[in-house]
Motif scaffolding. Structure first.
Motif, PDB file in Angstrom:
ATOM      1  N   LEU A 277       0.815  -1.220   0.000  1.00  0.00           N
ATOM      2  CA  LEU A 277       0.000   0.000   0.000  1.00  0.00           C
ATOM      3  C   LEU A 277       0.847   1.267   0.000  1.00  0.00           C
ATOM      4  CD1 LEU A 277      -2.923  -1.080   2.329  1.00  0.00           C
ATOM      5  CD2 LEU A 277      -2.941  -0.830  -0.158  1.00  0.00           C
ATOM      6  N   LYS A 278       2.096   1.170   0.423  1.00  0.00           N
ATOM      7  CA  LYS A 278       3.000   2.325   0.356  1.00  0.00           C
ATOM      8  C   LYS A 278       3.332   2.690  -1.086  1.00  0.00           C
ATOM      9  CE  LYS A 278       5.117   1.601   4.853  1.00  0.00           C
ATOM     10  NZ  LYS A 278       6.331   1.199   5.576  1.00  0.00           N
ATOM     11  N   ARG A 279       3.069   1.780  -2.014  1.00  0.00           N
ATOM     12  CA  ARG A 279       3.324   2.039  -3.435  1.00  0.00           C
ATOM     13  C   ARG A 279       2.198   2.835  -4.076  1.00  0.00           C
ATOM     14  NH1 ARG A 279       7.563  -1.629  -4.691  1.00  0.00           N
ATOM     15  NH2 ARG A 279       7.361  -1.213  -6.903  1.00  0.00           N
ATOM     16  N   ILE A 280       1.102   3.039  -3.333  1.00  0.00           N
ATOM     17  CA  ILE A 280      -0.060   3.769  -3.850  1.00  0.00           C
ATOM     18  C   ILE A 280      -0.005   5.214  -3.367  1.00  0.00           C
ATOM     19  CG2 ILE A 280      -2.587   3.884  -3.885  1.00  0.00           C
ATOM     20  CD1 ILE A 280      -1.450   1.364  -5.225  1.00  0.00           C
ATOM     21  N   SER A 281      -0.312   6.130  -4.269  1.00  0.00           N
ATOM     22  CA  SER A 281      -0.322   7.552  -3.934  1.00  0.00           C
ATOM     23  C   SER A 281      -1.702   8.127  -4.216  1.00  0.00           C
ATOM     24  CB  SER A 281       0.718   8.281  -4.781  1.00  0.00           C
ATOM     25  OG  SER A 281       0.634   9.670  -4.603  1.00  0.00           O
ATOM     26  N   VAL A 282      -2.200   8.903  -3.265  1.00  0.00           N
ATOM     27  CA  VAL A 282      -3.436   9.670  -3.468  1.00  0.00           C
ATOM     28  C   VAL A 282      -3.096  11.107  -3.120  1.00  0.00           C
ATOM     29  CG1 VAL A 282      -5.844   9.961  -2.812  1.00  0.00           C
ATOM     30  CG2 VAL A 282      -4.846   7.661  -2.863  1.00  0.00           C
ATOM     31  N   ASP A 283      -2.884  11.904  -4.157  1.00  0.00           N
ATOM     32  CA  ASP A 283      -2.428  13.290  -3.998  1.00  0.00           C
ATOM     33  C   ASP A 283      -3.329  14.179  -4.848  1.00  0.00           C
ATOM     34  OD1 ASP A 283      -1.133  15.763  -4.259  1.00  0.00           O
ATOM     35  OD2 ASP A 283       0.854  14.878  -4.431  1.00  0.00           O
ATOM     36  N   PRO A 284      -3.952  15.185  -4.246  1.00  0.00           N
ATOM     37  CA  PRO A 284      -4.852  16.048  -5.024  1.00  0.00           C
ATOM     38  C   PRO A 284      -4.168  16.756  -6.189  1.00  0.00           C
ATOM     39  CG  PRO A 284      -4.631  16.851  -2.753  1.00  0.00           C
ATOM     40  CD  PRO A 284      -3.869  15.575  -2.852  1.00  0.00           C
ATOM     41  N   ASN A 285      -2.848  16.842  -6.162  1.00  0.00           N
ATOM     42  CA  ASN A 285      -2.115  17.496  -7.250  1.00  0.00           C
ATOM     43  C   ASN A 285      -1.685  16.539  -8.353  1.00  0.00           C
ATOM     44  OD1 ASN A 285      -2.167  20.108  -6.032  1.00  0.00           O
ATOM     45  ND2 ASN A 285      -0.639  19.361  -4.579  1.00  0.00           N
ATOM     46  N   VAL A 286      -1.973  15.257  -8.177  1.00  0.00           N
ATOM     47  CA  VAL A 286      -1.591  14.249  -9.172  1.00  0.00           C
ATOM     48  C   VAL A 286      -2.840  13.451  -9.539  1.00  0.00           C
ATOM     49  CG1 VAL A 286      -0.135  12.237  -9.646  1.00  0.00           C
ATOM     50  CG2 VAL A 286       0.736  14.093  -8.209  1.00  0.00           C
ATOM     51  N   CYS A 287      -3.158  13.399 -10.794  1.00  0.00           N
ATOM     52  CA  CYS A 287      -4.317  12.643 -11.298  1.00  0.00           C
ATOM     53  C   CYS A 287      -5.606  13.019 -10.577  1.00  0.00           C
ATOM     54  CB  CYS A 287      -4.055  11.141 -11.194  1.00  0.00           C
ATOM     55  SG  CYS A 287      -2.707  10.557 -12.224  1.00  0.00           S
ATOM     56  N   LYS A 288      -5.743  14.290 -10.251  1.00  0.00           N
ATOM     57  CA  LYS A 288      -6.950  14.812  -9.597  1.00  0.00           C
ATOM     58  C   LYS A 288      -7.291  14.068  -8.316  1.00  0.00           C
ATOM     59  CE  LYS A 288      -8.828  16.500 -13.912  1.00  0.00           C
ATOM     60  NZ  LYS A 288      -9.952  16.518 -14.832  1.00  0.00           N
ATOM     61  N   GLY A 289      -6.262  13.577  -7.631  1.00  0.00           N
ATOM     62  CA  GLY A 289      -6.476  12.913  -6.352  1.00  0.00           C
ATOM     63  C   GLY A 289      -6.888  11.461  -6.443  1.00  0.00           C
ATOM     64  N   LYS A 290      -6.921  10.922  -7.655  1.00  0.00           N
ATOM     65  CA  LYS A 290      -7.271   9.507  -7.804  1.00  0.00           C
ATOM     66  C   LYS A 290      -6.058   8.652  -7.450  1.00  0.00           C
ATOM     67  CE  LYS A 290     -10.809  10.264 -11.241  1.00  0.00           C
ATOM     68  NZ  LYS A 290     -11.307   9.935 -12.575  1.00  0.00           N
ATOM     69  N   ALA A 291      -6.313   7.478  -6.927  1.00  0.00           N
ATOM     70  CA  ALA A 291      -5.234   6.569  -6.525  1.00  0.00           C
ATOM     71  C   ALA A 291      -4.428   6.147  -7.749  1.00  0.00           C
ATOM     72  CB  ALA A 291      -5.817   5.345  -5.837  1.00  0.00           C
ATOM     73  N   CYS A 292      -3.116   6.294  -7.636  1.00  0.00           N
ATOM     74  CA  CYS A 292      -2.226   5.870  -8.708  1.00  0.00           C
ATOM     75  C   CYS A 292      -0.982   5.235  -8.086  1.00  0.00           C
ATOM     76  CB  CYS A 292      -1.856   7.029  -9.628  1.00  0.00           C
ATOM     77  SG  CYS A 292      -0.982   8.384  -8.847  1.00  0.00           S
ATOM     78  N   ILE A 293      -0.194   4.609  -8.930  1.00  0.00           N
ATOM     79  CA  ILE A 293       1.053   4.012  -8.475  1.00  0.00           C
ATOM     80  C   ILE A 293       2.040   5.150  -8.231  1.00  0.00           C
ATOM     81  CG2 ILE A 293       2.921   2.443  -9.049  1.00  0.00           C
ATOM     82  CD1 ILE A 293       0.181   1.069  -8.593  1.00  0.00           C
TER      83      ILE A 293
END
Length: 78
Positions: A7-23
């Protein structure tokens, strides 16, 4: 690799991909990976399409999906 490490490999950042979960470190959405697996693609085929991914990234997407299902935090279009 245990689920916590995956799960540390998953990023949820509002500045990246509109906050959608990505690698983490990519703009490859978890939903793309899960959808591809659901359509029958193998991890190797997904990696062929997205060479920046690893098998651990595919496992991380599955772990993220499993964690959401456990939490009951998911939506299905009606």
């Amino acid at each position: 690799m245990d689920q916590e490490e995956l799960l540390k490999r998953i990023s949820v950042d509002p500045n990246v991909c509109k906050g959608k979960a990505c690698i983490r470190g990519t703009r490859v959405l978890v939903s793309i990976i899960l959808g591809s697996l659901a359509e029958g693609l193998t991890p190797e085929e997904i990696i062929d399409h997205y060479p920046q991914l690893t098998v651990d990234d595919i496992h991380a997407a599955l772990a993220y999906g499993a964690a959401l299902a456990e939490e009951g935090i998911w939506k299905i279009a009606g």
